[in-house]
Design a protein around this motif. Sequence first.
Motif: not given
Length: 281
Positions: A90-102, A57-64
């Motif tokens: 995942i839809a709004q991340s940088d799939e080439d550079n972000d750590d998305l294993f979780d 709610k504070e930040d809709s782009s907060f990955a964690d």
Amino acid sequence: MMKKQIYLISFLSLFLVISSCRQEYEPQDSDFAQFGWRYYESGDYLGARDWFQEALKEDSSFADAYNGAGWSLGHLGQADSARHYFSSWIAQSDEDNDDLFDYYAGLAFAYNALGNDQQALLNAQSNFFGKQDVVSGDIWCFCHRKDINQIDVRLIQAISEFRLGMFSECLVTINTAYTELTKQLSPASDPNQISGDFLDLDNSGTFTLNDKLYNGEWIDSTPDGQLSPGEERLFDSYPLFYDVTTVMGRSFLANHLAILAVHTSSQNGKNKLSCNTDRCN
């Protein structure tokens, strides 16, 4: 009169100081997430979910927060909601550079729970293992609960392949899973022991390619359908090879899936897997 003015000014000054202090410690999205992980790590997944949703709610782009909300909802049995949070980030991340294993691991678990084996396999095989740096020996575990690691994802991959009729691929995945479990398999001194995963034929003390793995079958001399002390268990040479075009071959695959499911249980010390904890810091 002057005295009253001094008191008034002092009061206003104190009020401003207190107000500014409150503003300085206004909770941020990361604060909400930290509380969320504390609840998650204590096993209070409902409380954790609430904190992560507050963070969003504070930040809709907060990955964690997407990560935490997804895992918390997964533990609460709300697989479709968990899928939503993992997919949303995942839809709004940088799939080439972000750590998305979780997120990929979370999606594999969520789709498995939803019975969508195609998507479970895609996220386990292509998105998770397909992007892992195996050359450097990078082994994934979930930082906030290290007894969840890549062996769980490997099992999801094998189960999905089995359900989809990809039996040859399933056999390869099962062999890979046992390789990852080498330090956690326990030896049996003889086939008549109820416990012990392999016969230590080379007396190395650890599971190696020279040993034999328990295949889930035994000579039921009673017969009562239960493995009893003194009944001989059956072992196969590793790497495992079965004719998966036959019912018997596929039955052995199913046996090993059941055995691996036991090994992926957190109650069996699976968190001893030596994973990459650098990313957790």
